[in-house]
Design a protein around this motif. Structure first.
Motif, PDB file in Angstrom:
ATOM      1  N   GLY A  70       0.794  -1.221   0.000  1.00 41.88           N
ATOM      2  CA  GLY A  70       0.000   0.000   0.000  1.00 41.88           C
ATOM      3  C   GLY A  70       0.817   1.257   0.000  1.00 41.88           C
ATOM      4  N   PRO A 106      -1.121   3.802  -4.376  1.00 42.13           N
ATOM      5  CA  PRO A 106      -1.820   2.618  -4.845  1.00 42.13           C
ATOM      6  C   PRO A 106      -2.974   3.001  -5.752  1.00 42.13           C
ATOM      7  CG  PRO A 106      -1.485   2.588  -2.467  1.00 42.13           C
ATOM      8  CD  PRO A 106      -1.141   3.949  -2.930  1.00 42.13           C
ATOM      9  N   ALA A 127      -5.844   2.585  -5.434  1.00 38.82           N
ATOM     10  CA  ALA A 127      -7.061   2.526  -4.641  1.00 38.82           C
ATOM     11  C   ALA A 127      -7.915   3.737  -4.963  1.00 38.82           C
ATOM     12  CB  ALA A 127      -6.707   2.502  -3.160  1.00 38.82           C
ATOM     13  N   THR A 172      -6.553   9.825  -3.729  1.00 32.71           N
ATOM     14  CA  THR A 172      -5.731   8.939  -2.912  1.00 32.71           C
ATOM     15  C   THR A 172      -4.260   9.312  -3.016  1.00 32.71           C
ATOM     16  OG1 THR A 172      -7.306   7.146  -3.237  1.00 32.71           O
ATOM     17  CG2 THR A 172      -5.099   6.538  -2.485  1.00 32.71           C
ATOM     18  N   ARG A 184      -2.662  -2.331   2.125  1.00 34.14           N
ATOM     19  CA  ARG A 184      -3.976  -2.283   1.489  1.00 34.14           C
ATOM     20  C   ARG A 184      -4.671  -3.628   1.596  1.00 34.14           C
ATOM     21  NH1 ARG A 184      -2.474  -0.714  -3.247  1.00 34.14           N
ATOM     22  NH2 ARG A 184      -2.654  -2.724  -4.294  1.00 34.14           N
ATOM     23  N   THR A 187     -11.241   2.272  -0.123  1.00 32.57           N
ATOM     24  CA  THR A 187     -10.220   1.261   0.119  1.00 32.57           C
ATOM     25  C   THR A 187      -9.850   1.235   1.595  1.00 32.57           C
ATOM     26  OG1 THR A 187      -9.315   1.562  -2.090  1.00 32.57           O
ATOM     27  CG2 THR A 187      -7.856   0.569  -0.459  1.00 32.57           C
ATOM     28  N   TYR A 229      -7.178  -0.176   4.774  1.00 28.70           N
ATOM     29  CA  TYR A 229      -5.773  -0.467   5.035  1.00 28.70           C
ATOM     30  C   TYR A 229      -5.602  -0.990   6.459  1.00 28.70           C
ATOM     31  CZ  TYR A 229      -5.089   2.763   1.099  1.00 28.70           C
ATOM     32  OH  TYR A 229      -5.146   3.389  -0.123  1.00 28.70           O
ATOM     33  N   THR A 282      -9.266  -2.526  10.388  1.00 26.16           N
ATOM     34  CA  THR A 282      -8.853  -1.837   9.169  1.00 26.16           C
ATOM     35  C   THR A 282      -9.321  -0.389   9.215  1.00 26.16           C
ATOM     36  OG1 THR A 282     -10.848  -2.509   7.970  1.00 26.16           O
ATOM     37  CG2 THR A 282      -8.926  -3.962   7.816  1.00 26.16           C
ATOM     38  N   SER A 303     -10.057   3.254   6.744  1.00 22.67           N
ATOM     39  CA  SER A 303     -10.128   3.954   5.465  1.00 22.67           C
ATOM     40  C   SER A 303      -9.683   5.394   5.697  1.00 22.67           C
ATOM     41  CB  SER A 303     -11.542   3.903   4.879  1.00 22.67           C
ATOM     42  OG  SER A 303     -12.498   4.378   5.805  1.00 22.67           O
TER      43      SER A 303
END
Length: 535
Positions: A361, A370, A372, A389, A482, A492, A494, A526, A528
Motif C-alpha cells: 500500500g 496505490p 485505490a 488517494t 492495502r 479502500t 488499510y 482496518t 479507510s
C-alpha cells in the motif's frame, strides 16, 4: 538471567549509567545500562586480569572493528567500545527476547517448523558474519536470541581476542562451550586452522540439540564430550529428513568437508518444508504463540509479554504475511533475501500493481500511490479517486482515520492519548507525512502541537498508540497495507502496520486502540482514509 547489581559492580562505565547486572561469561560481566541518549544498551566489561594485557587490547580493538562490519539485522549491533578504558568494555544493542536455550528449557525440543526456522535464521546470521570476515567461535543456544526482529546471533568475534591471549583456560574453560566446539578447536596439536568451518560445526550441534533436546556428542563430563567430538559420529536419532543430511555434513570431523554458511542456507531454502505446517515459512518468534511461557532473554531481562517476538527491523516478515505470498519455499526465500538485502527487495517482489505501488500500500516513490479509489471526495470517476488517494498519500490532504469495523474515527485530544470519536472535531484530523515508503501520521489538532505524531508506547500490559514528537523512529513510522475489502462507502481499507511493534488494532473488550503482532490470526482492524480537504 539478571540478578541485580552486586557489591562492587560499577555505577557508571564510560558514559553509560549501569542499571542492572545481566550476566557473566568467560570474557567478563554484562550489564544493562542507559546511554547518554537514554537508550537501553548492553555493556560487556572485560575481566580485570586482562585490563593491562597489551596484546589483548590490540586484539580486542581489531575484533571490535571487524564486528562493526556485520549487518545488524542478524545480531546485536555494536554501538561503542573503548579498548583503552580500565577495564575495556564493549557496548551493543540491547535485544529483547529469550535465548534458544531458555526456550528449550521451558518447552523442550522444537517441532519441525520451528526447527527449520531456527536453522535458517542462524545460517543467515553466519552468512553475514562470515561475509564480514568474522568468526563467531562461541555459537551455542545461549547465543541465539529469538528476538522481535527474528533470529539474532550474539557474542561473536570478540571471543577471539580473549581466547588468543588468556593464560587461564583449561579444557573445560576454553572460550566457548565444549559441546559445540569443532574438533580443530579441541585438538590444537592437529595444526588445522580455526576458521569459519568451526562455526558450521557449532551450527550443526545447535540444530541437533534444538531437534532432540540433547547434544549430539553429549557425555558425562567435558573431557568425555571432547573425546566423543574427536572420535565418534554424532548421535542424531530423532532428526530426520533433508535437515538431518545438512546437520551430518556440518558435523564432519574434517573442516574442509563441511559446507559453507552460504551452502547451508541454499540447502535449507531448497529443503522440503514440513507438510501441512505453514508456520515453517516464518522464523521462530514471529507469532504470539511461538513462545508461550518463555519469559526472558539472553541479555538477562524479561521480555514484555505483550510484545510477541516477531518481525522488526527489516519489516520483511510482516510484509510477507500481509501480502499473502504463496508457496512455502518461496516465502522462506523472500524472507531471507529481505534480511540479507533489505526491505526494498521484498517491496519490489510483493506484487506491484498497475500504478507502481507495492502490495503493502505504500508508494514506491514520493507522490505515487496505490490504485485505490473511492476517497470520500471522489466524483465517481476512477481517475478522480486515484488522484485523491495520491494526494492523501503525498501528505497534501487532511484525513480522518476511519475505523471501519466500528464506524468510528481515531482522535488525538489535548492529553495526547489516542481515543475513538465521531470524527467531528479538530482532534480527528490527521495528515500523512511520507518518509521513504512509510509514513508518520501527524495530528492537525492545535491543542497537541507539542506531541502531534502517532507513536507506539510500550506499557506494562500492552503497546498503546499515543501522541509523541514527530521524528522518524521505529515507534513513529507506519506502513499502510492495502486490504481487499472496502468500507461501507466503497473506500479502500488499510491495515496500519509498525515494522517494530505490529498492527494497530481495536480491542472491543477494553475499548482501546493497541499495537500487537497477530501471528496467524486474520486482520480484524482496518482503516479507510477519509479525505477532508487540502491541508
Amino acid at each position: 538471567m539478571n540478578g541485580g547489581l552486586r557489591p562492587g559492580d560499577p555505577g557508571r562505565i564510560g558514559g553509560y549509567d549501569v542499571l542492572d547486572r545481566l550476566g557473566e561469561g568467560g570474557m567478563g560481566s554484562v550489564f544493562l545500562a542507559r546511554s547518554p541518549q537514554g537508550r537501553p544498551v548492553a555493556v560487556k566489561v572485560v575481566r580485570p586480569e586482562l585490563s593491562h594485557d597489551a596484546e589483548f587490547r590490540g586484539r580486542f580493538r581489531s575484533e571490535v572493528n571487524r564486528a562493526r562490519q556485520v549487518p545488524p539485522f542478524c545480531t546485536a549491533e555494536v554501538l561503542d567500545a573503548d579498548p583503552d578504558h580500565d577495564p575495556p568494555y564493549l557496548v551493543v544493542e540491547y535485544v529483547e527476547g529469550p535465548s534458544l536455550a531458555q526456550v528449550m528449557r521451558e518447552r523442550g525440543p522444537l517441532g519441525p517448523a520451528q526447527l527449520h526456522s531456527i536453522a535458517v535464521g542462524v545460517a543467515t546470521a553466519l552468512t553475514a558474519i562470515h561475509g564480514a570476515g568474522v568468526i563467531h567461535r562461541d555459537l551455542k543456544p545461549a547465543n541465539v536470541l529469538v528476538a522481535p526482529g527474528g533470529i539474532k546471533v550474539i557474542d561473536f568475534g570478540i571471543a577471539r581476542a580473549f581466547d588468543a591471549t588468556s593464560q587461564h583456560t583449561r579444557t573445560n574453560q576454553m572460550v566457548g562451550t565444549v559441546s559445540y566446539m569443532a574438533p580443530e578447536r579441541i585438538d590444537v596439536a592437529s595444526g588445522q586452522p580455526v576458521g569459519p568451518a568451526a562455526d558450521i560445526f557449532a551450527w550443526g550441534a545447535v540444530v541437533a540439540h534444538a531437534a532432540t533436546g540433547r547434544n549430539p556428542f553429549g557425555a558425562d563430563s567435558p573431557t568425555a564430550t571432547a573425546m566423543r567430538i574427536l572420535t565418534q559420529p554424532p548421535e542424531l536419532t530423532g532428526l530426520g529428513g533433508p535437515l538431518r543430511e545438512l546437520v551430518s555434513r556440518a558435523l564432519e570431523k574434517d573442516p574442509a568437508a563441511r559446507p559453507t554458511a552460504r551452502q547451508l542456507l541454499d540447502g535449507l531454502l531448497t529443503a522440503a518444508v514440513p507438510r501441512g505446517d505453514t508456520r515453517a515459512v516464518r522464523p521462530l518468534g514471529t507469532t504470539p504463540d511461538a513462545l508461550p511461557g518463555a519469559g526472558g532473554n539472553a541479555q538477562g531481562r524479561r521480555s514484555n509479554p505483550s510484545r510477541p517476538a516477531t518481525a522488526g527491523r527489516t519489516g520483511s516478515n510482516r510484509r510477507a504475511w500481509l501480502t499473502g505470498l504463496g508457496g512455502a519455499a518461496a516465502v522462506v526465500a523472500v524472507l531471507v533475501s529481505a534480511a540479507l538485502f533489505g526491505p526494498q527487495l521484498l517491496r519490489d517482489l510483493a506484487n506491484p500493481d498497475a500504478t507502481g505501488a507495492t502490495a503493502t500500500g505504500g508508494p514506491t516513490t514520493p507522490g505515487s500511490a496505490p490504485a485505490a479509489t473511492g476517497s470520500s471526495t471522489a466524483t465517481g470517476s476512477p481517475s478522480a479517486g486515484a488522484d485523491s488517494t495520491r494526494a492523501v498519500l503525498a501528505g497534501q490532504r487532511r484525513i480522518l482515520l476511519h475505523l471501519v469495523e466500528i464506524d468510528r474515527d481515531l482522535a488525538l485530544p489535548f492529553d495526547a492519548e489516542v481515543h475513538i470519536g465521531n470524527g467531528t472535531g479538530p482532534d480527528a484530523l490527521f495528515v500523512l507525512e511520507p518518509v521513504g515508503v512509510d509514513y508518520m501520521i501527524k495530528s492537525l489538532n492545535p491543542d497537541v502541537s507539542h506531541r502531534p505524531c502517532l507513536g507506539v508506547k510500550i506499557n506494562s500490559a500492552y503497546a498503546s498508540l499515543v501522541g509523541t514528537d514527530c521524528a522518524p523512529t521505529a515507534a513513529t513510522l507506519f506502513g499502510l497495507a492495502r486490504q481487499d475489502r472496502k468500507d461501507d462507502k466503497g473506500r479502500t481499507t488499510y491495515a496500519i502496520v509498525s515494522d517494530e511493534h505490529g498492527l494497530v488494532q481495536w480491542s472491543p473488550s477494553r475499548k482501546k486502540i493497541y499495537v500487537e503482532f497477530l501471528g496467524d490470526a486474520p486482520i480484524s482492524t482496518t482503516f479507510s482514509l477519509v479525505d477532508r480537504g487540502a491541508v
